[in-house]
Design a protein around this motif. Sequence first.
Motif, short mmCIF file in Angstrom:
data_model
loop_
_atom_site.label_atom_id
_atom_site.label_comp_id
_atom_site.label_asym_id
_atom_site.label_seq_id
_atom_site.Cartn_x
_atom_site.Cartn_y
_atom_site.Cartn_z
N PHE A 40 0.82 -1.21 0.00
CA PHE A 40 0.00 0.00 0.00
C PHE A 40 0.85 1.26 0.00
O PHE A 40 0.65 2.17 -0.82
CB PHE A 40 -0.93 -0.01 1.21
N TRP A 65 -5.42 2.88 -4.83
CA TRP A 65 -5.09 2.87 -3.41
C TRP A 65 -6.11 2.04 -2.62
O TRP A 65 -5.74 1.24 -1.76
CB TRP A 65 -5.09 4.30 -2.86
N PHE A 69 -5.25 -1.27 -0.56
CA PHE A 69 -5.39 -1.15 0.90
C PHE A 69 -6.31 -2.24 1.44
O PHE A 69 -5.97 -2.96 2.38
CB PHE A 69 -5.94 0.23 1.25
N ASN A 72 -4.70 -5.71 1.12
CA ASN A 72 -3.69 -5.93 2.15
C ASN A 72 -4.32 -6.24 3.50
O ASN A 72 -3.89 -7.17 4.20
CB ASN A 72 -2.81 -4.68 2.28
#
Length: 213
Positions: A40, A65, A69, A72
Amino acid sequence: MPTFQVLSQKCSPPEALNVLKGLGYTVGFIIVILGRSELFIEHTTLAVFPVLAGDQRLSTMLRLWGIIFVGNIIGYFLEYIITLLEPHLLSTGTDIFEDIALHLTEYPWYIIFGSGIFAGWLLGILGWLDIASKETISRIVIIALITFIIGIGGFHHSIVGSIEVFAGVIVPGDRVSWSDLGKFQLWSTLGNIIGGVFFVGLVKYSHTIRALK
């Protein structure tokens, strides 16, 4: 007796636990970065360049993003839940998970935010140094040095740190709450983005543009 149990019995938080965290961060990031996984903070830093150059829209970057994010977070959560279900690990006791979580959440929001900025700055620099490194050994040394500093320093990483706090929430006990996790996630994420984008991405971009003129 599992190695983790032996170490945890000899550790006195937060000092010794920070050493273990630093080593854990180092091994984990070496595997992830050399394996070319999607990080990220790396994308918050590098993905801003096409937007600044006018080649991509801001909405495209924000979507990237968001996907990375969430991916993850889900991946690390699943991994940590599986780890917690491992009976030998749980035999060490669950207090250690709360101790680690409290060491990240016991600060006011502005400390978490500032610490997150520093962690984002370090990881943004790591992304640049990793690209510049030609040999595997030099890449490993750079990754180990920077991530060990983040781990042993207790700096707030929005992905790895959130899993540590999440573990402290779900184990039996009442010292860490969901609100602690929410506070950590919000301010560490904002800090990481600012540290990676503004303190590394924008500075590097301005230097690149100036060099091309």
